[in-house]
Design an enzyme around this catalytic site. Structure first.
Site, PDB file in Angstrom:
ATOM      1  N   HIS A   2       4.661   4.630  -0.858  1.00  0.00           N
ATOM      2  CA  HIS A   2       4.446   4.338  -2.272  1.00  0.00           C
ATOM      3  C   HIS A   2       3.738   2.996  -2.434  1.00  0.00           C
ATOM      4  O   HIS A   2       2.765   2.880  -3.190  1.00  0.00           O
ATOM      5  CB  HIS A   2       5.781   4.297  -3.021  1.00  0.00           C
ATOM      6  CG  HIS A   2       6.493   5.606  -3.039  1.00  0.00           C
ATOM      7  ND1 HIS A   2       7.742   5.773  -3.627  1.00  0.00           N
ATOM      8  CD2 HIS A   2       6.158   6.825  -2.547  1.00  0.00           C
ATOM      9  CE1 HIS A   2       8.119   7.034  -3.491  1.00  0.00           C
ATOM     10  NE2 HIS A   2       7.183   7.686  -2.841  1.00  0.00           N
ATOM     11  N   SER A  22       2.889  11.398  -1.837  1.00  0.00           N
ATOM     12  CA  SER A  22       3.322  10.302  -2.703  1.00  0.00           C
ATOM     13  C   SER A  22       2.396   9.096  -2.616  1.00  0.00           C
ATOM     14  O   SER A  22       2.154   8.418  -3.617  1.00  0.00           O
ATOM     15  CB  SER A  22       4.748   9.885  -2.339  1.00  0.00           C
ATOM     16  OG  SER A  22       5.650  10.948  -2.536  1.00  0.00           O
TER      17      SER A  22
END
Length: 257
Positions: free
Chosen positions: A208, A145
């Site tokens: 993230h 991610s």
């Protein structure tokens, strides 16, 4: 992106031609080989992870935990900073990440060139791991991610520089980044503890954030140093960014009791 390309104004088409002009750094042509290679290797690691006995050992060896960066802990395994992107928690996790990589990479890799695209992916992974180290020390994380959000960040910045409509990209980033917080808020309705609910969601928003910021910085470097005559400056800035990220990893080691 295809729809935006078809609807480009003359000014936007001129800006894109400038990006890929002969005076600029050489870009790749043909199939996005780096993207396909990353997808293939990540898929292979996932399949190996399904093998009884072997899979758990491999996953535990590649997953990331900032504990393994502390000399005081007696064990230092820096490869986990990058190999975390190869390990995933289930089929849907790896499928969604690799689908996102494919959809972005097949457009971004030919624009940047294979070497720069790979550098972006690796630095995005590193940036995500650094953010987890600083904001969630001692927490196990898996998944690509951080690297995917780095691609989002770079695409946002580069798209802005070539005059593309980046509103859709911005909305996608906002939705994906806000998703774990939305889930935590829903779960907190019953428990009343938002922080605990956010932890229970199991989505590393720290990775993230780190990947997104790192990708945006890399995209800015690429956008501002795209000429062949600026190759040395580009390499220097990329090395400087890498050194800065590594230096941030020293913060927990210096403050660890």
């Amino acid at each position: 992106m295809a729809q935006q390309h078809a609807a480009q104004t003359p000014a936007q088409k001129k800006a894109e031609r400038r990006w890929a002009s002969r005076s600029a750094t050489v870009v790749a042509s043909g199939r996005p080989r780096v993207t396909l290679t990353i997808v293939a290797v990540t898929g292979l690691i996932y399949i190996i992870g399904l093998i009884p006995g072997v899979g758990r050992v491999v996953s535990n060896l590649l997953a990331f935990n900032s504990y393994y960066l502390l000399p005081q802990a007696g064990v230092v395994q820096p490869w986990r900073l990058f190999t975390v992107a190869l390990v995933h928690d289930g089929f849907f996790h790896v499928a969604l990440n690799m689908a996102a990589l494919w959809f972005i990479g097949r457009s971004l890799e030919p624009m940047l060139g294979r070497g720069r695209f790979l550098a972006l992916y690796l630095l995005g992974t590193l940036g995500g791991s650094v953010a987890v180290t600083l904001l969630a020390p001692g927490v196990w994380t898996v998944g690509a991610s951080g690297a995917i959000f780095a691609l989002f960040g770079a695409l946002l910045v580069i798209g802005r520089h070539i005059g593309a409509d980046i509103r859709v990209i911005g909305i996608l980033i906002a939705i994906n980044f806000a998703w774990p917080f939305v889930l935590a808020a829903i779960n907190a309705i019953g428990s009343g503890d938002f922080v605990a609910s956010l932890t229970a969601v199991g989505i590393s928003w720290q990775a993230h954030l780190g990947g997104l910021v790192t990708g945006a910085l890399v995209g800015l470097i690429y956008a501002r140093t795209r000429l062949a005559s600026q190759r040395g400056v580009q390499i220097g800035l990329m090395v400087g960014l890498s050194v800065m990220l590594v230096a941030l990893l020293a913060v927990p080691a210096l403050t660890f009791p």
